[in-house]
Design an enzyme around this catalytic site. Structure first.
Site, PDB file in Angstrom:
ATOM      1  N   PHE B 235     -18.109 -17.496  23.234  1.00 15.72           N
ATOM      2  CA  PHE B 235     -19.409 -18.094  23.549  1.00 15.72           C
ATOM      3  C   PHE B 235     -20.178 -17.123  24.434  1.00 15.72           C
ATOM      4  O   PHE B 235     -19.720 -16.761  25.516  1.00 15.72           O
ATOM      5  CB  PHE B 235     -19.263 -19.437  24.272  1.00 15.72           C
ATOM      6  CG  PHE B 235     -20.594 -20.083  24.536  1.00 15.72           C
ATOM      7  CD1 PHE B 235     -21.161 -20.946  23.605  1.00 15.72           C
ATOM      8  CD2 PHE B 235     -21.318 -19.799  25.690  1.00 15.72           C
ATOM      9  CE1 PHE B 235     -22.413 -21.510  23.818  1.00 15.72           C
ATOM     10  CE2 PHE B 235     -22.576 -20.358  25.913  1.00 15.72           C
ATOM     11  CZ  PHE B 235     -23.112 -21.224  24.971  1.00 15.72           C
ATOM     12  N   ASP B 344     -18.214 -10.287  29.303  1.00 14.59           N
ATOM     13  CA  ASP B 344     -19.120 -11.390  29.625  1.00 14.59           C
ATOM     14  C   ASP B 344     -18.429 -12.300  30.641  1.00 14.59           C
ATOM     15  O   ASP B 344     -17.525 -13.054  30.306  1.00 14.59           O
ATOM     16  CB  ASP B 344     -19.465 -12.150  28.339  1.00 14.59           C
ATOM     17  CG  ASP B 344     -20.390 -13.341  28.592  1.00 14.59           C
ATOM     18  OD1 ASP B 344     -20.557 -13.746  29.767  1.00 14.59           O
ATOM     19  OD2 ASP B 344     -20.940 -13.872  27.610  1.00 14.59           O
ATOM     20  N   LYS B 375     -24.600 -18.432  36.121  1.00 20.42           N
ATOM     21  CA  LYS B 375     -23.901 -19.608  36.661  1.00 20.42           C
ATOM     22  C   LYS B 375     -23.585 -19.498  38.157  1.00 20.42           C
ATOM     23  O   LYS B 375     -24.464 -19.583  38.982  1.00 20.42           O
ATOM     24  CB  LYS B 375     -22.614 -19.840  35.860  1.00 20.42           C
ATOM     25  CG  LYS B 375     -22.913 -20.247  34.397  1.00 20.42           C
ATOM     26  CD  LYS B 375     -21.728 -20.910  33.759  1.00 20.42           C
ATOM     27  CE  LYS B 375     -21.933 -21.175  32.295  1.00 20.42           C
ATOM     28  NZ  LYS B 375     -21.811 -22.574  31.952  1.00 20.42           N
ATOM     29  N   THR B 399     -41.348 -10.756  32.483  1.00 15.67           N
ATOM     30  CA  THR B 399     -42.300 -11.004  33.568  1.00 15.67           C
ATOM     31  C   THR B 399     -41.606 -11.141  34.920  1.00 15.67           C
ATOM     32  O   THR B 399     -41.922 -10.434  35.869  1.00 15.67           O
ATOM     33  CB  THR B 399     -43.142 -12.251  33.282  1.00 15.67           C
ATOM     34  OG1 THR B 399     -43.889 -12.017  32.091  1.00 15.67           O
ATOM     35  CG2 THR B 399     -44.118 -12.541  34.421  1.00 15.67           C
TER      36      THR B 399
END
Lengths: 432, 432
Positions: B235, B344, B375, B399
């Protein structure tokens, strides 16, 4: 004690459990589970006060609460305490309220983050639970004075109210539903997903009939060859889905794999407008014709156009405008071919054109299916028509789903825009 | 007066200028330009005080400032005021500092957001400028007590210091550079882009030699057919690039177009581990062999693997672990075939395994090229080796580039983790 019986949560906690192998649940010194081990009694009083002093933030859930924050001492919980079934009546009432605005299928219950401390999460019905899910593993050291909730599953009590005061109060025509996201790119990525899901649902009446295998390996029919039609000069963000629709500057796209999606010309108007009426009308007609040709061509290619995305004014790609007639024509073409119509107002939304949304200048009752925003709205997200809400929860989802503190600030900003008549001011100054 | 002479900014302001057609610059009542029209004298004293009272937030740039915020009266600027050339000496010094951590090619100058009010942006050298760029059009009503800077171009003064205190202080082995992002998906999307850019640079020594036309239409060679190798059960997020590497649950991927990228099996270990030593070693060897085969196969297909992405522990996809030997073998295979190695740690980072990063358990000096997080780190982002910094600014960009207030909170969280020895605590409790 698990917060809910969802399989996801079970797996999550299982994983963490094995991660730290043989940890045992301890009543008062906290468990070894995920963030919990760093929370509870381990949250020192000093930290609580230091945060309070330095940051002067209360919990986002209750950031405008008038009650003075209680001290850490009062929150030295020594165990869970259940008052109602979960979700309790207040959570159910709030879920119903939020259901008018968002998909609530993933909501477990609403939380009182001001009362939550250490590894104890308190819900709006006064239930105090040992939290081993820690906001999808996103709370590092348990609940403190500063918490960022996973909005899709455990929103704060004032979330429906703050959404209503802020984003819902300025919803574009025909849209009462809004999904918040963290930034502009995430907003467009998820808007594209919403259009793909909608398109397949429209095509097949249900999107459930596909091979599971194809899904796990990212192939058709589960992951179908659908496309989004965008415009030359358009800018919709830099993540990979967005980037496939961005054509403003070559450097943005260099070296990044992309999708074979159709790209239409954006009208190149000549100025002054009053001297080139005929030429500009021809130019816009040419672009609309090209859009229709591309939609047909991509359907024949087996990569049908699920949605058309456009900015009301191209900014990053130059300074490109088109007439209201062009946008009305485009919207009609999208409707005729069964494509969703997505107006990207990340750059133009928020009042700088004298209207809250630039597309209001087109004067249409049904201007769009989806309107995305970010920047001046302080939070990212997108509005959508009812039928663009995914049929199941967790399809449009991530851990945080935005940041509720931004909705709060937005609601103050909107108050200023109203109180000071800033939209009228922009219009008046723009005419002078 | 333009903040800088960059063409981007010129176009931006040009666009806004036309948007409101004939607006004229007014000295004291503010211009009609973008956010400016809603700022300056239009920011009412009431609003300033109301925000101050309700939110109790100071400007993110100086959120821990000990100085009491000045009142609105003191900030009723009546014009620009230039003290130095721009960027001034202090900005240049800070740019140099930040250059040790990030690509600073897009930085215009550093700002003093506490002193900025209305449409006047004050830099760290005391220059006060009329701001018509409004943080890439993301400030809705001018500078107030609550500002969110566009970190990539106009960071607050304390940004390098706060990054150093927070993220840099817990950087994984071999990595001193970190790029912040708003959420986990954006972190991985941009990490993938960094790997693609690096891969092409490695391949061609320069990534500049491509047809511009191919870029605008999202095709090869400008947008090459590169791939990321991921694992079944993995995931990595739900935006379109991330989703192509996510294979945990079918519903996440349903109806969303994807890329033809290779997917390797993740080891399925049998428990208890001590009873299945031989079987598990065989299983891991089988998976590694498959990884190598896929890398070769995809290269032959003309879609070479630029990077391999893996979680140290699969969570969303079940509860799947592998041995340190497996990860060491995988890292070697990636190196051998010239693929980047991306760990990851969005789910596993932040201390819950008893180390700040789960990959530290592998005991390697050179564990990865890229480590992404979100997280529990409160802000998203990714660490990377020097050579994974894009050669030009604006290639990894958006941005906001995250939110500096999160770095500040993270720095307090890290203080607690250190002061309370929480990593040791996790390890001790995990053994008991």
């Amino acid at each position: 004690m698990l917060l809910t019986d969802s399989r996801d949560i079970y797996r999550q906690s299982e994983c963490i459990r094995r991660q730290i192998t043989t940890a045992r649940l301890r009543s008062r010194t906290s468990s070894c589970l995920d963030g919990s081990v760093m929370a509870s009694s381990l949250i020192s009083r000093q930290f609580a006060f230091s945060l309070q002093k330095n940051l002067r933030l209360s919990a986002p859930g209750n950031i405008v609460s008038k009650a003075a924050p209680k001290t850490q001492v009062e929150f030295d919980y020594d165990g869970p305490s259940m008052k109602t079934s979960v979700p309790g009546p207040r959570s159910e009432e709030l879920t119903k309220q939020l259901g008018h605005i968002q998909n609530v299928g993933a909501i477990n219950f609403f939380c009182n983050y001001e009362e939550s401390r250490g590894n104890y999460l308190v819900d709006v019905d006064g239930n105090r639970m040992l939290d081993i899910y820690t906001q999808i593993s996103s709370i590092p050291i348990g609940y403190t004075l500063v918490n960022r909730p996973a909005l899709g599953i455990l929103p704060p009590e004032n979330f429906p109210e703050k959404l209503t005061e802020s984003l819902v109060s300025v919803a574009p025509s025909g849209m009462t539903r809004v999904q918040t996201m963290a930034c502009g790119s995430c907003s467009n990525e998820n808007a594209y997903k919403a259009m793909f899901i909608w398109y397949r649902y429209e095509m097949f009446a249900s999107s459930g009939i596909v091979s599971l295998t194809s899904l796990f390996v990212s192939q058709s029919p589960g992951c179908p060859e659908l496309s989004i039609l965008s415009f030359m000069g358009g800018f919709h963000g830099r993540t990979m889905g967005c980037l496939a629709t961005t054509h403003s500057k070559a450097i943005h796209k260099l070296d990044v794999p992309s999708f074979d999606w159709p790209i239409a010309p954006f009208p190149r108007l000549q100025y002054p407008l009053e001297e080139f009426t005929r030429e500009n009308a021809q130019e816009e007609a040419r672009c609309l014709e090209e859009v229709e040709d591309l939609i047909v061509k991509w359907r024949q290619k087996g990569k049908p156009v699920a949605g058309v995305v456009i900015e009301p004014i191209q900014a990053e790609g130059g300074d490109n405008h088109a007439s209201s007639d062009f946008f009305r024509g485009l919207r009609d073409i999208a409707r005729k071919h069964g494509c969703a119509f997505h107006v990207d107002e990340v750059q133009t939304g928020g009042g700088t054109t004298g209207k809250m949304w630039a597309h209001e200048h087109w004067g249409m009752e049904d201007p769009a299916d989806i309107v995305s925003f970010s920047k001046k709205l302080l939070t990212g997200g997108y509005y959508h028509k009812d039928e663009f809400q995914a049929d199941k929860p967790y399809r449009i989802f991530n851990t945080w789903m935005g940041d509720p503190s931004k909705n709060l600030i937005l609601s103050e900003v909107l108050n200023v825009i109203r109180r000071e008549n800033l939209l009228e001011e922009v219009t008046a100054l723009g005419r002078c």
